[in-house]
Design an enzyme around this catalytic site. Structure first.
Site, short mmCIF file in Angstrom:
data_model
loop_
_atom_site.label_atom_id
_atom_site.label_comp_id
_atom_site.label_asym_id
_atom_site.label_seq_id
_atom_site.Cartn_x
_atom_site.Cartn_y
_atom_site.Cartn_z
CE LYS A 89 10.56 -1.62 -2.38
NZ LYS A 89 10.89 -0.47 -3.27
CD GLU A 111 4.41 -7.78 -0.77
OE1 GLU A 111 4.48 -8.74 0.02
OE2 GLU A 111 4.95 -6.68 -0.55
CB SER A 378 14.22 5.90 -2.07
OG SER A 378 13.71 6.25 -3.34
C1 PLP Z 1 10.00 0.50 -3.75
C2 PLP Z 1 10.64 1.81 -3.89
C3 PLP Z 1 10.00 3.00 -3.46
C4 PLP Z 1 8.60 3.03 -2.93
O1 PLP Z 1 8.39 2.31 -1.75
P1 PLP Z 1 8.21 3.03 -0.35
O2 PLP Z 1 7.77 1.94 0.54
O3 PLP Z 1 7.20 4.12 -0.51
O4 PLP Z 1 9.54 3.58 0.02
C5 PLP Z 1 10.69 4.19 -3.58
N1 PLP Z 1 11.94 4.25 -4.11
C6 PLP Z 1 12.57 3.14 -4.54
C7 PLP Z 1 13.94 3.27 -5.11
C8 PLP Z 1 11.95 1.89 -4.43
O5 PLP Z 1 12.59 0.80 -4.87
#
Ligand code: PLP
Length: 393
Positions: A89, A111, A378
């Site tokens: 993020k 948000e 992610s």
């Molecule tokens: C917020 C988040 C997601 C989901 O958000 P996307 O916009 O679909 O990427 C996925 N993995 C992690 C670690 C997150 O913090």
């Protein structure tokens, strides 16, 4: 043809379904974004902070012990979990905060659902010296006390939202209202490839560093392109961040993994692409989860970051044209995925990411032997330790 088009459409999806008062703001934002995109000094500044502050480039790591377990796949992990604040993020919030600075805004709003985007926004705002307010549903404030404390420590004000289901979608409504009222000094940072144009384009642009790096790193290691890309999908920003650079690589298949929650048949899930209808949410036409009479449903997932009843319009488009496939993984299977990566690689993934890891076991059974895969890791799982207490044997 490069999408979105001028009105922000990806085929029939996307666009700007907003009141008149918002139109001018979005047009102004798009103008500034497009100018920044062409401006070498903006790009240099962003690259500097991504590298020196956030920790890019992230490694593309061959998961040998995971692969021994999976037997038929050669999986590489794109390690976004190693970034500052522990997830992808920050790629987006740094980019948008620099835009805000360029527009001479002094106040940032956002948000947040689970608080992860709120923390990434508060981080970027703190480090640029900007005032920050984060809208968060009261329900979520209760459930995510740790992230609320983090945001406060970073100097942000957390604004409780008591309307509707008191969760992410309501927080987004309130943030949009605030933006319209205070636009003179305020910049609104959206956390995923959702919302009205130009947000899906802008967030994709800031996250596409994931795929650009991964593609280059993969070519250097394997002297060819991957067979599969796998990523979890909430709003869809980490997935689109990985996918986009491979769009024209026709032999690379893309798989987005949604949250099946308690099971698709139970209705308690967040599988917007698999189970949703076409509709408008937060200013954009895409797939959404709605009741028969058109009310937005409350989504469910054990992973707070996947718990959103909408999805970015570009994913709806990729699905429609068959460029990407979408599957789903239950809460239970995600926990197994979390344990699998922890035990085989010593990496505790976020619950969101664990959905993508879990899907690899299914892919391993059907993909041709020795298929090459990039998974977007992610985020890291430290943030989830409280909520999975007692679930891991
Ligand atoms: C917020 C988040 C997601 C989901 O958000 P996307 O916009 O679909 O990427 C996925 N993995 C992690 C670690 C997150 O913090």
């Amino acid at each position: 043809m490069s999408l979105p088009d001028k009105q922000g459409h990806f085929g029939e999806f996307g666009g700007k379904y907003v009141p008149e008062t918002l139109m001018a703001l979005l047009e102004e934002l798009e103008k500034v974004f497009r100018a920044a995109r062409r401006d070498k000094s903006f790009q240099r500044e962003l690259a500097y902070y991504l590298n020196e502050y956030a920790g890019r480039p992230t490694s593309l790591y061959l998961a040998e012990r995971l692969n021994r377990h999976l037997k038929t796949l050669k999986v590489y992990l794109k390690r976004e979990d190693l970034l500052h604040t522990g997830a992808h993020k920050i790629n987006n919030t740094l980019g948008q905060v620099l835009l805000a600075k360029r527009m001479k805004k002094t106040r940032i709003i956002a948000e947040t659902g689970a608080g992860q985007h709120g923390v990434a926004t508060a981080t970027a705002a703190a480090f640029m010296g900007l005032h920050c307010e984060v809208y968060m549903g009261s329900e979520d404030i209760e459930r995510q006390a740790l992230n609320v404390d983090r945001m406060k420590l970073l100097g942000a004000k957390v604004v409780p939202v008591t309307s509707g289901s008191q969760t992410l979608k309501d927080a987004m409504n309130e943030a949009i209202r605030d933006w319209v009222t205070n636009v003179r000094n305020t910049f609104y940072i959206i956390g995923s490839v959702a919302g009205p144009h130009p947000y899906p384009l802008m967030v994709r642009e800031f996250q596409s560093i994931i795929g650009k790096e991964a593609r280059r790193q993969f070519l250097a290691k394997e002297k060819r392109l991957p067979d599969y890309l796998v990523a979890c999908v909430g709003g869809g920003s980490n997935a689109m961040g990985l996918f986009h650079a491979f769009f024209n690589d026709k032999h690379t298949k893309m798989i987005g993994v949604e949250a099946a929650g308690l099971g698709l048949a139970t209705g308690h899930h967040a599988a917007t692409l698999m189970k949703g209808d076409i509709g408008v949410l937060h200013g954009s036409k895409s797939n959404i989860l709605e009741t028969k009479d058109g009310q937005i449903k409350v989504a469910h997932s054990i992973a707070a970051g996947l718990d959103y009843p909408g999805v970015g319009p570009e994913h709806a488009y990729y699905k429609k044209i068959g460029r990407a496939g979408y599957v789903s993984v239950t809460d239970k299977k995600a926990l197994e995925g979390l344990r699998l990566l922890s035990r085989t690689e010593g990496i505790i993934p976020a619950l969101e990411t664990a959905h993508a890891i879990s899907y690899l076991e299914r892919l391993a059974r059907k993909a041709p032997r020795n298929s090459r895969v990039i998974v977007c890791l992610s985020g890291r799982g430290d943030k989830d330790m409280g909520s999975i207490k007692g679930l891991i044997k």
